[in-house]
Design a protein around this motif. Structure first.
Motif, mmCIF file in Angstrom:
data_model
loop_
_atom_site.group_PDB
_atom_site.id
_atom_site.type_symbol
_atom_site.label_atom_id
_atom_site.label_comp_id
_atom_site.label_asym_id
_atom_site.label_seq_id
_atom_site.Cartn_x
_atom_site.Cartn_y
_atom_site.Cartn_z
ATOM 1 N N LYS A 319 -8.405 42.676 -41.087
ATOM 2 C CA LYS A 319 -7.193 42.602 -40.273
ATOM 3 C C LYS A 319 -6.892 43.988 -39.716
ATOM 4 N N SER A 320 -6.074 44.023 -38.681
ATOM 5 C CA SER A 320 -5.786 45.336 -38.116
ATOM 6 C C SER A 320 -4.490 45.899 -38.700
ATOM 7 N N LEU A 321 -4.405 47.202 -38.590
ATOM 8 C CA LEU A 321 -3.286 47.943 -39.156
ATOM 9 C C LEU A 321 -1.958 47.532 -38.513
ATOM 10 N N GLU A 322 -0.905 47.492 -39.323
ATOM 11 C CA GLU A 322 0.435 47.236 -38.786
ATOM 12 C C GLU A 322 1.314 48.452 -39.040
ATOM 13 N N VAL A 323 2.185 48.710 -38.083
ATOM 14 C CA VAL A 323 3.026 49.904 -38.147
ATOM 15 C C VAL A 323 4.488 49.474 -38.205
ATOM 16 N N TYR A 324 5.140 49.805 -39.299
ATOM 17 C CA TYR A 324 6.578 49.573 -39.410
ATOM 18 C C TYR A 324 7.288 50.865 -39.047
ATOM 19 N N ALA A 325 8.295 50.787 -38.195
ATOM 20 C CA ALA A 325 9.016 51.999 -37.813
ATOM 21 C C ALA A 325 10.515 51.779 -37.913
ATOM 22 N N LEU A 326 11.186 52.788 -38.430
ATOM 23 C CA LEU A 326 12.651 52.766 -38.550
ATOM 24 C C LEU A 326 13.237 53.649 -37.460
ATOM 25 N N PHE A 327 14.173 53.087 -36.699
ATOM 26 C CA PHE A 327 14.798 53.810 -35.595
ATOM 27 C C PHE A 327 16.314 53.852 -35.780
ATOM 28 N N SER A 328 16.938 54.819 -35.113
ATOM 29 C CA SER A 328 18.397 54.821 -35.042
ATOM 30 C C SER A 328 18.794 54.936 -33.576
ATOM 31 N N THR A 329 20.074 54.686 -33.322
ATOM 32 C CA THR A 329 20.573 54.850 -31.957
ATOM 33 C C THR A 329 20.878 56.323 -31.738
ATOM 34 N N VAL A 330 20.895 56.722 -30.486
ATOM 35 C CA VAL A 330 21.153 58.114 -30.170
ATOM 36 C C VAL A 330 22.633 58.315 -29.867
ATOM 37 N N SER A 331 23.326 57.228 -29.530
ATOM 38 C CA SER A 331 24.725 57.287 -29.119
ATOM 39 C C SER A 331 25.609 57.961 -30.158
ATOM 40 N N ALA A 332 26.561 58.744 -29.667
ATOM 41 C CA ALA A 332 27.465 59.435 -30.582
ATOM 42 C C ALA A 332 28.573 58.496 -31.058
ATOM 43 N N VAL A 333 28.816 57.425 -30.324
ATOM 44 C CA VAL A 333 29.923 56.543 -30.685
ATOM 45 C C VAL A 333 29.489 55.319 -31.471
ATOM 46 N N PHE A 334 28.244 54.953 -31.310
ATOM 47 C CA PHE A 334 27.812 53.729 -31.951
ATOM 48 C C PHE A 334 26.601 54.011 -32.802
ATOM 49 N N GLN A 335 26.692 53.716 -34.075
ATOM 50 C CA GLN A 335 25.573 53.995 -34.961
ATOM 51 C C GLN A 335 24.923 52.700 -35.424
ATOM 52 N N GLY A 336 23.651 52.611 -35.164
ATOM 53 C CA GLY A 336 22.926 51.435 -35.604
ATOM 54 C C GLY A 336 21.500 51.812 -35.965
ATOM 55 N N PHE A 337 20.872 50.941 -36.741
ATOM 56 C CA PHE A 337 19.487 51.167 -37.161
ATOM 57 C C PHE A 337 18.686 49.904 -36.908
ATOM 58 N N ALA A 338 17.410 50.079 -36.619
ATOM 59 C CA ALA A 338 16.552 48.924 -36.416
ATOM 60 C C ALA A 338 15.174 49.214 -36.981
ATOM 61 N N VAL A 339 14.540 48.156 -37.458
ATOM 62 C CA VAL A 339 13.157 48.254 -37.918
ATOM 63 C C VAL A 339 12.314 47.429 -36.958
ATOM 64 N N CYS A 340 11.296 48.049 -36.379
ATOM 65 C CA CYS A 340 10.391 47.327 -35.488
ATOM 66 C C CYS A 340 8.979 47.342 -36.078
ATOM 67 N N LEU A 341 8.252 46.276 -35.778
ATOM 68 C CA LEU A 341 6.885 46.140 -36.280
ATOM 69 C C LEU A 341 5.915 46.143 -35.095
ATOM 70 N N TYR A 342 4.903 47.005 -35.158
ATOM 71 C CA TYR A 342 3.884 47.076 -34.099
ATOM 72 C C TYR A 342 2.524 46.768 -34.686
ATOM 73 N N HIS A 343 1.706 46.128 -33.885
ATOM 74 C CA HIS A 343 0.322 45.929 -34.298
ATOM 75 C C HIS A 343 -0.526 46.997 -33.635
ATOM 76 N N MET A 344 -1.476 47.513 -34.361
ATOM 77 C CA MET A 344 -2.317 48.590 -33.833
ATOM 78 C C MET A 344 -3.019 48.133 -32.549
ATOM 79 N N GLU A 345 -3.381 46.854 -32.481
ATOM 80 C CA GLU A 345 -4.043 46.348 -31.255
ATOM 81 C C GLU A 345 -3.166 46.559 -30.019
ATOM 82 N N ASP A 346 -1.844 46.365 -30.201
ATOM 83 C CA ASP A 346 -0.930 46.523 -29.069
ATOM 84 C C ASP A 346 -0.856 47.985 -28.639
#
Ligand SMILES: *[C@@H]1O[C@H](CO)[C@@H](O)[C@H](O)[C@H]1NC(C)=O
Ligand SMILES: *[C@@H]1O[C@H](CO)[C@@H](O)[C@H](O)[C@H]1NC(C)=O
Ligand SMILES: CC(=O)N[C@H]1CO[C@H](CO)[C@@H](O)[C@@H]1O
Length: 770
Positions: A319-346
């Motif tokens: 199987k091909s490698l999968e990449v989990y990444a944790l991100f945050s928003t840049v906005s100074a007024v709104f704080q949020g976090f998201a986890v996105c999943l990427y496939h190495m093929e993409d």
């Protein structure tokens, strides 16, 4: 600015409201364990070093040697993974003589900056680690002897100390990434004293060092998060080192201002630079944008642009490698976090796609439409480029035209988009920030689940699952546990997993903790509790909640339902075990008329909805308790403010979770009528000597205790203690239950209690005789 921030809030708000999660509190952890609870259950162990804080900057989990190496302030430590952490090895490594003083003289902070903060710990060979530290703003590297497998030694090879320029940043905290491949160290950093010269650098081997071309501004104020060698295919010549980072770039539409974007960049391991162009500079560097956004109505998207952390989920063979990444928003007024999943093929697809092209600084970016030279820029010299008649065995053989093109077009036009086009997890309105991510792919009875561990800035770890149900685009979030790993709030800065040991190694500035991925018995001793936990690591084995191991012990039947957590279905016919675990016993509690009383009920899961039912004596079926200003339902139980005789009856506290109802507590409330008690006081006081002024509770009457016993019945003699505790003797330690007590009542209670004790020591027959 403000209006766009508002739009983001509203957009996300509406998205989150439409999620249709089965329980309104699904993002509340089902189980919260405190620092103390984790330690006492042996779920975690902690190492803070001999001085109470390591000032940790680097951690290297070495599963080959079964050791954990830690880089701190002026020191390196080694711990054995399978031993108690009482026997660490320490190497002291302060800055070289004079460096601390020079650092202070140059205006740096003597405490926070002018020490040797160890930031690189990489395996050099079978017996040595490469370590680099900031050296009080004078980066320094050295080899550390760690012994062979099975040995527990640690010492610094004094002769190996050398400059660490380009291999370690000057600053203790600036984002930085490194990886060690084939005897060379790859780093993403700012390499100068002022922290301005950002580059990707390779050094330490026999080849000349290679660096980014600084004329071209290939990197804009980058924050490096991680670096790793990834094999693109079976041809080793094609191996690349990938860097994950975010950048602050000029507005892409040519407008004013800057924006933050996240990137994946790469270089070939066999890059040797150019011959006439790009001499000793990367000739294969390319980068692409990593997008993590929530699609909204009308094509509007909420972007999470700041990369916080990346975790590579290495696949089982094929199987091909999968990449989990944790991100945050840049906005100074709104704080949020998201986890996105990427496939190495993409990611590979994007690097194979069009290059981004801009006609001039004020122009829009577009796909490059002209002819791309051969070998295609960014491609490693390999079988592909070294075909007969095409003699490109090294990047030094690449035509100038190719190198010029690579230099002018380091960015890909298309962005890498996450699987399913949206985040796996979105977290807003969090009390904490998220800093680290680790993922474990767990096999359960009904499928494979990715358990996501998130390190927060308050010293805790969240254990979360994102369940993708059928056709719904939005995954369902299940927060299994919140584990307070560190005693005091401190940001988690390092997190490594050992799947082999089923352990998580969690680092903060203070030190490091070893945390078991699961402890199934914590969920409870009944099938339903195990099932409701929905933890893919755990299953009901017929007798207890234990670690689920796929494909083992077929003999035992296992009950698990991660997807729905439906114990009604799973635990059917399991009532035997539930009875063994003990049905809920009825406890008698006493309350005084006109006084307040408290009925305690502490459900295990904060995700459960609590309901109270009352069965009145001689009444029909139980009715749900109506709450108002007199009867309050709190998180700990039911508070009845002014008891009336009509409140008497059996109270049942039940929880409802995933359609499964459980009885948590059953309390028989008996009300002592005020008139009876008052007459008792009066009678007693008249018979005895006159009470001290202002004190209700003088010497209790002899007749008094007997009357009390009559009131509450001899059958309940053992429960008189309970009565005292709850109504009169409530000490401060039982503050929650100590409602409506008075000083007089307290005194009276103490005396009754001592009498009860005396009475108890006599036989019931004697009691009757008095
Ligand atoms: C605590 O956990 C460690 C590591 O798993 C183990 O070696 C040790 O025996 C455990 N101690 C107790 C008292 O359970
Ligand atoms: C590892 O490298 C060090 C330093 O170059 C060297 O002294 C040592 O012998 C090497 N160990 C092995 C097992 O090659
Ligand atoms: C707060 C309250 O109502 N306290 C009452 C508790 O019961 C005693 C005895 O009946 C009363 O004297 C208190 O006023």
């Amino acid at each position: 600015m403000a209006s766009s921030a508002w739009a983001i809030c509203c957009l996300l708000g509406s998205l989150l409201f439409h999620r249709g999660s089965p329980s309104p509190s699904a993002s509340v952890p089902r189980l919260r364990l405190s620092y103390r609870e984790l330690l006492s259950a042996n779920r975690s162990a902690i190492f803070l070093g001999p001085r109470g804080s390591l000032d940790l900057r680097a951690m290297y989990l070495d599963e080959y040697r079964d050791r954990l190496f830690l880089g701190g302030r002026d020191a390196i430590y080694s711990l054995q993974l399978d031993q108690p952490w009482a026997d660490p090895r320490e190497v002291l490594w302060p800055p070289q003589p004079g460096q601390r003083e020079e650092c202070v003289r140059k205006g740096r902070d003597p405490l926070v900056e002018c020490a040797n903060f160890v930031r690189v710990l990489q395996p050099h060979n079978r017996t040595h680690l490469l370590a680099c530290g900031t050296g009080a703003f004078h980066p320094t590297c050295a080899l550390i002897a760690v012994g062979h497998r099975g040995e527990h030694v640690l010492h610094l090879e004094a002769h190996s100390v050398e400059s660490g320029r380009g291999r370690c940043p000057h600053e203790p905290s600036r984002p930085f990434a490194s990886t060690f491949v084939g005897g060379e160290l790859y780093t993403g950093l700012t390499a100068d004293f002022l922290g301005r010269e950002a580059m990707i650098f390779r050094s330490g081997g026999a080849r000349p060092a290679l660096r980014s071309d600084s004329d071209q501004n290939l990197l804009h104020d980058p924050r490096f998060v991680m670096a790793a060698r990834i094999a693109d295919n079976s041809d080793q010549n094609d191996d690349k080192v990938y860097f994950f980072f975010s950048e602050t770039v000029p507005s892409p539409d040519g407008g004013p201002g800057h924006v933050t974007v996240s990137r994946v960049g790469r270089v070939c391991v066999n890059d040797a630079g150019g011959q006439r162009v790009l001499v000793n500079k990367w000739s294969t560097f390319l980068k692409a944008r990593l997008v993590c956004s929530v699609p909204g109505p009308g094509g509007a998207e909420t972007h999470f642009d700041q990369l916080e952390d990346v975790f590579l989920l290495w696949p089982k063979a094929g199987k091909s490698l999968e990449v989990y990444a944790l991100f945050s928003t840049v906005s100074a007024v709104f704080q949020g976090f998201a986890v996105c999943l990427y496939h190495m093929e993409d990611i590979w697809e994007v690097f194979k796609g069009p290059f981004a092209h801009q006609d001039g600084p004020q122009h829009q970016w577009g796909p490059y439409g002209g002819k791309v030279p051969f070998p295609r820029p960014g491609v490693c010299p390999s079988k592909m480029t070294a075909q007969p008649g095409r003699p490109f065995g090294s990047t030094k053989d690449y035509p100038d035209e190719v190198l010029q093109f690579a230099r002018a077009h380091p960015l890909m036009f298309r962005s890498v988009r996450p699987r399913r086009g949206r985040p796996v997890l979105v977290k807003t309105h969090l009390a904490q920030q998220l800093r680290q991510i680790v993922v474990d792919r767990v096999e359960a009875e009904d499928g494979t689940y990715d358990v996501i561990f998130l390190g927060t800035d308050s010293g805790s770890v969240l254990k979360v699952m994102a369940l993708q149900s059928g056709d719904s685009a939005e995954p369902e979030e299940v927060v299994l546990e919140e584990l307070q790993v560190f005693k005091v709030p401190t940001a988690i800065t390092e997190m490594e997993i050992s799947v082999k040991r089923q352990m998580l190694y969690v680092g903060s500035r203070l030190g490091v903790a070893r945390l078991k991925l699961h402890q199934c018995e914590t969920y409870g001793s009944a099938c339903a509790e195990c099932c409701l936990a929905r933890d893919p690591y755990c299953a009901w084995d017929g007798a207890s909640c234990t670690r689920y191991r796929p494909g083992t012990s077929k003999r035992r039947f296992r009950r698990q339902d991660i997807r729905h957590g439906n114990p009604a279905l799973q635990c059917l016919g399991q009532s035997q075990e539930e009875k063994a675990a003990g049905p809920v016993a009825t406890t008698t509690v006493f309350g005084m008329e006109h006084n307040s009383t408290f009925l305690e009920c502490l459900p295990k899961s904060p995700q459960a909805a609590v309901r109270w039912f009352l069965q009145r004596p001689g009444g029909q079926g139980p009715d749900q308790v109506k709450t108002d200003e007199r009867v309050l339902q709190t998180e700990q139980g039911l508070l009845i403010r002014r008891l009336s005789r009509l409140d008497e009856g059996t109270y049942t506290c039940t929880t409802l979770e995933h359609g499964f109802s459980q009885t948590v507590a059953r309390l028989a409330l008996e009300v002592i009528v005020a008139a009876q008690l008052n007459s008792l006081f009066h009678r007693g006081q008249r018979l005895e000597e006159p009470p001290a002024r202002g004190s209700l509770a003088s010497t209790p009457p002899k007749a008094w205790y007997k009357d009390i016993l009559q009131l509450i019945g001899f059958a309940n003699l053992p429960r008189v203690d309970e009565y005292c505790e709850r109504m009169w003797c409530s000490s401060r330690s039982r503050g929650k239950q100590a409602k409506g007590k008075s000083w007089a009542g307290l005194e009276l209670g103490k005396k009754v209690k001592s009498r009860v004790q005396a009475e108890r020591n006599r036989t019931p027959r004697e009691v009757e005789a008095t």
